[in-house]
Motif scaffolding. Structure first.
Motif, short mmCIF file in Angstrom:
data_model
loop_
_atom_site.label_atom_id
_atom_site.label_comp_id
_atom_site.label_asym_id
_atom_site.label_seq_id
_atom_site.Cartn_x
_atom_site.Cartn_y
_atom_site.Cartn_z
N GLU A 180 -60.69 11.38 -28.17
CA GLU A 180 -60.34 9.95 -28.11
C GLU A 180 -58.87 9.78 -27.72
N LYS A 181 -58.03 10.65 -28.27
CA LYS A 181 -56.60 10.57 -27.94
C LYS A 181 -56.37 10.85 -26.46
N GLY A 182 -57.10 11.83 -25.92
CA GLY A 182 -56.96 12.16 -24.50
C GLY A 182 -57.36 11.01 -23.60
N LEU A 183 -58.46 10.34 -23.94
CA LEU A 183 -58.91 9.20 -23.13
C LEU A 183 -57.95 8.02 -23.26
N THR A 184 -57.42 7.82 -24.46
CA THR A 184 -56.43 6.75 -24.65
C THR A 184 -55.20 6.99 -23.78
N ILE A 185 -54.78 8.25 -23.71
CA ILE A 185 -53.63 8.60 -22.86
C ILE A 185 -53.93 8.27 -21.39
N PHE A 186 -55.15 8.61 -20.97
CA PHE A 186 -55.52 8.35 -19.57
C PHE A 186 -55.47 6.86 -19.26
N PHE A 187 -56.11 6.04 -20.10
CA PHE A 187 -56.12 4.59 -19.84
C PHE A 187 -54.72 4.00 -19.96
N THR A 188 -53.91 4.58 -20.84
CA THR A 188 -52.52 4.12 -20.96
C THR A 188 -51.75 4.40 -19.68
N GLN A 189 -51.96 5.59 -19.12
CA GLN A 189 -51.28 5.94 -17.88
C GLN A 189 -51.71 5.03 -16.73
N VAL A 190 -53.01 4.77 -16.65
CA VAL A 190 -53.52 3.99 -15.51
C VAL A 190 -53.11 2.53 -15.61
N PHE A 191 -53.21 1.94 -16.81
CA PHE A 191 -53.02 0.48 -16.92
C PHE A 191 -51.67 0.07 -17.47
N ARG A 192 -51.14 0.78 -18.45
CA ARG A 192 -49.83 0.38 -18.96
C ARG A 192 -48.71 0.80 -18.01
N ASP A 193 -48.75 2.10 -17.60
CA ASP A 193 -47.65 2.66 -16.82
C ASP A 193 -47.92 2.61 -15.32
N ASN A 194 -49.20 2.50 -14.92
CA ASN A 194 -49.58 2.62 -13.51
C ASN A 194 -48.98 3.87 -12.90
N PHE A 195 -49.14 4.99 -13.61
CA PHE A 195 -48.58 6.28 -13.20
C PHE A 195 -49.38 7.34 -13.93
N PHE A 196 -50.44 7.84 -13.27
CA PHE A 196 -51.35 8.72 -13.99
C PHE A 196 -51.38 10.12 -13.39
N HIS A 197 -51.55 11.09 -14.27
CA HIS A 197 -51.66 12.49 -13.88
C HIS A 197 -52.98 12.66 -13.13
N ALA A 198 -52.91 13.13 -11.88
CA ALA A 198 -54.10 13.17 -11.04
C ALA A 198 -54.56 14.59 -10.75
N ASP A 199 -54.11 15.54 -11.57
CA ASP A 199 -54.53 16.94 -11.38
C ASP A 199 -54.81 17.55 -12.75
N MET A 200 -55.75 16.96 -13.46
CA MET A 200 -55.93 17.28 -14.87
C MET A 200 -56.97 18.38 -15.12
N HIS A 201 -56.78 19.52 -14.49
CA HIS A 201 -57.62 20.65 -14.84
C HIS A 201 -57.00 21.33 -16.08
N PRO A 202 -57.76 22.15 -16.82
CA PRO A 202 -57.27 22.71 -18.08
C PRO A 202 -55.97 23.50 -17.98
N GLY A 203 -55.65 24.03 -16.81
CA GLY A 203 -54.40 24.76 -16.66
C GLY A 203 -53.18 23.86 -16.74
N ASN A 204 -53.37 22.54 -16.59
CA ASN A 204 -52.26 21.59 -16.61
C ASN A 204 -52.23 20.73 -17.87
N VAL A 205 -53.22 20.84 -18.74
CA VAL A 205 -53.30 20.02 -19.95
C VAL A 205 -53.37 20.95 -21.15
N PHE A 206 -52.33 20.95 -21.97
CA PHE A 206 -52.26 21.80 -23.15
C PHE A 206 -52.29 20.92 -24.41
N VAL A 207 -52.51 21.58 -25.55
CA VAL A 207 -52.51 20.89 -26.85
C VAL A 207 -51.60 21.66 -27.79
N GLU A 208 -50.75 20.93 -28.50
CA GLU A 208 -49.87 21.56 -29.49
C GLU A 208 -50.68 22.16 -30.63
#
Length: 539
Positions: free
Chosen positions: A266-294
């Motif tokens: 849910e947090k990941g999807l919220t980040i995506f919608f935040t990028q697209v609609f709040r910031d209008n600046f979204f990460h467009a290469d989201m394969h697992p090599g580019n997305v890590f988790v603390e």
């Protein structure tokens, strides 16, 4: 003419050497695809190949084919629902385990690009690469103040190959647009051109550094995502903060640490919608090599955004269109969906909108009535593209990057938590965003903020009006001149027509006389020659 025939022959040789025709049973493929497999087997490299049973032959082939082939493999690596496990295991390795280039070359490029010796730049530089991907590889190092960093350096001599491959793709795209209506509706050649520029931008690490700083600004202090700090950058090199985390694909690690995967998804999807609609600046290469988790705080983990080279932005109009379309789908209001698409100018005149709505309800309806783990999201997208082809819908190229990102996000979300209700999560976010952007008070404030610019522009208004009036005056004079010339031409044409009629009549009379009395033939010829002479003099 086919571009870069030698490059095409090289790709054919690679496919034959690694016997890519043996990846899939021929009987499970469409007939046209079987012809391609047959072509691979015809190459002499296939006859003596020993790679038929190599478990990594697809990975090795894509690596040898170059950056664009690796990018394709990375995209497919997120589709666990579509790809066989044996093939998927090879594609996953392309996310960060591509064959590295020599570390001596890497150090030389770093020193030349940052204009300093390695020992001056770093207290420690690890020659063994931490990761290697299609465009660049990463080394770990430490600054002289003790900060741990990663050093990203681009691969040497890949620009020319990328340009060649895109020229081949452009040639293929042009032929597909001539023969396939769906390719024309998608503006395939424009998409290829846009993606060409995106990949070329990825070679410039100063752009990635700027994107990273911008995204870091948007998510400063966020409890959802962390963006590393950039310390140094140049065209070929970027030095950034080293982070601690694991790729999003390491689900076993999340389970071992007791992380709530549903909450993480849910947090990941919220980040995506935040990028697209709040910031209008979204990460467009989201394969697992580019997305890590603390992993340092399993109770409340954050995502870590890496490799911000390929970013997407939409116009304000497209943002609103996408948000309204998604809400219409969530509400199962397909007539409203068609109205929104029509208002966006994507539907050609004369389209049967009722039939289009029925097709959308049949195709898109299951997306909101079934759980995510029962949906073939990619299959639904293919059906939507087929509807676009049949109804001649015009899909703007700038939305295709968003579509590609949605495929990534859906694949990652399904892996984390298959029962995730994407629509339940997205609906309040979209509703709030639309309300905010359709708020008249906010719109009036935005107009108010533009008043100083309007007042400054008003100073030039009189001269602009005078220039416009003079332009209209000159244009009016030009139109009058054109009208007079047209009238003159019309009178000349009418005169020529009358003379042609008179000339034709005289010729007909003289010929009739000649037929009736051959004695008059000589007289007729003399008169006819006289008429022609007079006609020429008149002209």
């Amino acid at each position: 003419m086919i571009p870069h025939v030698s490059r095409l022959l090289e790709l054919w040789r690679i496919a034959a050497h690694y016997r890519l025709d043996t990846l899939f049973p021929a009987e499970e493929l469409p007939e046209k695809a079987r012809h391609v497999l047959s072509l691979i087997r015809l190459h002499p490299a296939a006859w003596s190949s020993k790679e038929r049973k190599n478990p990594l032959k697809l990975k090795l082939a894509l690596e040898e084919m170059g950056p664009l082939a690796i990018k394709l493999g990375q995209l497919l690596s997120t589709r666990r629902d579509l790809i066989e496990p044996e093939i998927l295991a090879q594609l996953v390795l392309l996310q960060d385990r591509v064959k590295p280039f020599d570390s001596t070359i890497a150090k030389t490029r770093i020193q030349q690009s940052l204009k300093a010796d390695i020992d001056t730049l770093f207290a420690r530089f690890d020659e063994q690469p931490l990761a290697a991907a299609s465009i660049a590889q990463v080394h770990t190092a430490a600054l002289h103040d003790g900060r741990e960093v990663v050093v990203k350096v681009t691969r040497p001599n890949i620009r020319q190959q990328i340009l060649q491959d895109f020229e081949i793709l452009q040639w293929l795209g042009e032929r597909l647009e001539k023969r396939i209506e769906a390719a024309r509706a998608l503006h395939l050649t424009e998409i290829i051109q846009d993606y060409r520029q995106i990949i070329l931008n990825e070679l410039d690490l100063t752009l990635e550094a700027d994107n990273t700083r911008r995204m870091r600004h948007y998510f400063t202090g966020s409890s959802m995502m962390y963006v590393p700090e950039v310390y140094m950058d140049s065209y070929d090199v970027m030095v950034a903060e080293r982070i601690t985390g694991v790729p999003i694909s390491e689900i076993e690690t999340f389970d071992r640490l007791g992380m709530d995967r549903a909450d993480l998804a849910e947090k990941g999807l919220t980040i995506f919608f935040t990028q697209v609609f709040r910031d209008n600046f979204f990460h467009a290469d989201m394969h697992p090599g580019n997305v890590f988790v603390e992993t340092i705080n399993p109770a409340n983990p954050r995502f870590i955004a890496l490799d911000c080279a390929i970013m997407g932005e939409l116009s304000k109009h497209d943002q609103m269109t996408v948000a309204r379309m998604l809400l219409a789908v969530m509400n199962s209001n397909f007539m409203q969906l068609i109205q929104i698409v029509h208002q966006a100018g994507w539907i050609p005149p004369g389209t049967d909108q009722d039939a289009l709505a029925r097709e959308m309800r049949r195709t898109v309806g299951p997306m909101v009535s079934k759980p995510m783990d029962q949906l073939d999201f990619a299959g639904i997208l293919v059906q939507i593209m087929d509807i676009a082809r049949r109804f001649r819908l015009e899909i703007p190229p700038q939305l295709m990057l968003l579509l590609k990102t949605l495929v990534h996000v859906e694949g990652l979300g399904t892996d984390l938590y298959p029962q995730l209700d994407i629509w339940k999560l997205a609906k309040p976010i979209l509703t709030e965003w639309i309300k905010s952007n359709a708020n008249p008070v906010k719109n009036i404030k935005e107009i108010g903020q533009q008043i100083p610019d309007l007042l400054l522009g008003a100073h030039d208004l009189p001269s602009l009006m005078i220039d416009s009036l003079n332009g209209l005056k000159n244009q009016s004079a030009w139109h009058e001149k054109q009208l007079r010339e047209l009238q003159t031409m019309r009178l000349q044409m009418e005169y020529q027509q009358k003379r042609s009629w008179m000339f034709g009549s005289i010729i007909a009379i003289l010929l009739s006389i000649a037929v009736i009395s051959p004695w008059y033939v000589s007289v007729v010829l003399i008169v006819l020659a006289s008429v022609i002479a007079i006609w020429r003099i008149g002209k």
